[in-house]
Scaffold this motif. Structure first.
Motif, PDB file in Angstrom:
ATOM      1  N   UNK A 235       7.267 -19.060   3.313  1.00 19.22           N
ATOM      2  CA  UNK A 235       8.071 -19.035   2.135  1.00 19.22           C
ATOM      3  C   UNK A 235       7.548 -20.201   1.400  1.00 19.22           C
ATOM      4  N   UNK A 236       6.610 -20.738   1.290  1.00 16.76           N
ATOM      5  CA  UNK A 236       5.872 -21.761   0.426  1.00 16.76           C
ATOM      6  C   UNK A 236       4.983 -21.155  -0.641  1.00 16.76           C
ATOM      7  N   UNK A 237       5.404 -21.878  -2.031  1.00 16.45           N
ATOM      8  CA  UNK A 237       4.267 -21.524  -2.972  1.00 16.45           C
ATOM      9  C   UNK A 237       4.398 -22.825  -4.033  1.00 16.45           C
ATOM     10  N   UNK A 238       3.273 -23.228  -4.215  1.00 18.56           N
ATOM     11  CA  UNK A 238       3.356 -24.545  -5.218  1.00 18.56           C
ATOM     12  C   UNK A 238       2.640 -23.984  -6.612  1.00 18.56           C
ATOM     13  N   UNK A 239       2.566 -24.817  -7.425  1.00 24.52           N
ATOM     14  CA  UNK A 239       2.088 -24.738  -8.798  1.00 24.52           C
ATOM     15  C   UNK A 239       0.396 -24.317  -8.617  1.00 24.52           C
ATOM     16  N   UNK A 240      -0.250 -24.733  -7.691  1.00 25.70           N
ATOM     17  CA  UNK A 240      -1.887 -24.335  -7.450  1.00 25.70           C
ATOM     18  C   UNK A 240      -2.060 -23.064  -6.896  1.00 25.70           C
TER      19      UNK A 240
END
Length: 289
Positions: A235-240
């Motif tokens: 469930x994780x997503x970051x800008x990169x």
């Protein structure tokens, strides 16, 4: 959309590919199988404003709706072919597969948002259109073949790196980098180096928890910032993070195969994988149904 629908669509894609990939032995261009972008489709910046304060579940519903309705830039619609040959146990394989020229985005050519998302959503989109996510080996091969190799532009890590404002900040940085190269290389050419890839790997199923597996963000010398890593949840997503879709249907020795099936083949898996057979070349979608 049901898994039955996905399966039927994938089989239909293979039949169409048999008709469209080769005509008199000549390889034809492959297109992203989405509806045309509507004249009244919203821009990337408008979409950014719409989802900025949404929770993750609602945000990803909106991303899915925009992409499947065709609100994707035109420069992403013609896929880039990557060809190579490899000999395995005295058998030579000549392979051509097709990838997005850049990471998946919402919006127009003039105003787009390279869209980080969870692997759950990425898998759902991929299956809906007969595509797959890349392996580590495919990511490396895309970087090697890229006409434009952008230098990574990291943002110092904070608790805000998973938010839309930071994702948008990075998006604008990358658009600035890309603008410098546009005279020599228009938007529809293959570009790499600007994001980490969400990949398929055996690591998806190695733990009791369900992780996202990421890799890449290559320096100009070809060394990735990010080794294969599975420390975040699915469930994780970051800008990169970027989503590079790969057409599942490929040509191997002038016959159509599926990357996801080849990855499960003991002899042929090394065409697309440097970790051996990948028995489950997908993220589980139980949370997305």
């Amino acid at each position: 959309m049901s898994k039955t629908f996905y399966s039927a669509l994938n089989k239909s894609n293979v039949v169409l590919l048999l008709l469209a990939m080769t005509v008199s032995g000549t390889l034809k261009a492959q297109k992203l199988p989405l509806p045309p972008r509507a004249n009244d489709a919203i821009s990337g910046s408008t979409f950014k404003n719409q989802i900025e304060t949404l929770n993750l579940e609602d945000r990803e519903k909106h991303i899915y709706q925009q992409i499947l309705s065709g609100n994707v830039p035109n420069f992403l619609r013609e896929l880039t072919p990557i060809s190579f040959s490899k000999t395995i146990k005295d058998s030579t394989y000549v392979v051509t597969y097709f990838v997005l020229p850049d990471y998946l985005a919402v919006g127009s050519d003039a105003d787009y948002f390279l869209m980080p998302m969870t692997p759950i959503l990425a898998q759902k989109i991929a299956e809906a259109i007969g595509f797959t996510l890349p392996t580590k080996q495919i990511v490396d091969q895309i970087w090697t073949n890229a006409q434009v190799k952008l230098a990574p532009s990291p943002i110092p890590p904070t608790a805000q790196m998973t938010t839309i404002p930071v994702m948008w900040e990075h998006n604008n940085r990358l658009k600035g980098q890309r603008k410098v190269t546009l005279k020599q290389a228009p938007l529809n050419v293959l570009v790499a180096g600007q994001k980490k890839d969400v990949i398929i790997s055996n690591k998806i199923y190695e733990k009791s928890s369900k992780p996202v597996v990421i890799y890449g963000w290559h320096y100009q010398n070809g060394t990735p910032i990010q080794p294969v890593y599975s420390g975040h949840s699915d469930t994780y997503a970051d800008y990169s993070h970027g989503i590079r879709l790969v057409q599942d249907s490929v040509l191997i020795n002038n016959k159509v195969h599926l990357i996801t099936k080849v990855l499960q083949d003991i002899q042929k898996s090394s065409l697309f994988s440097d970790e051996g057979v990948i028995g489950k070349p997908f993220y589980p979608l139980d949370k997305a149904q």
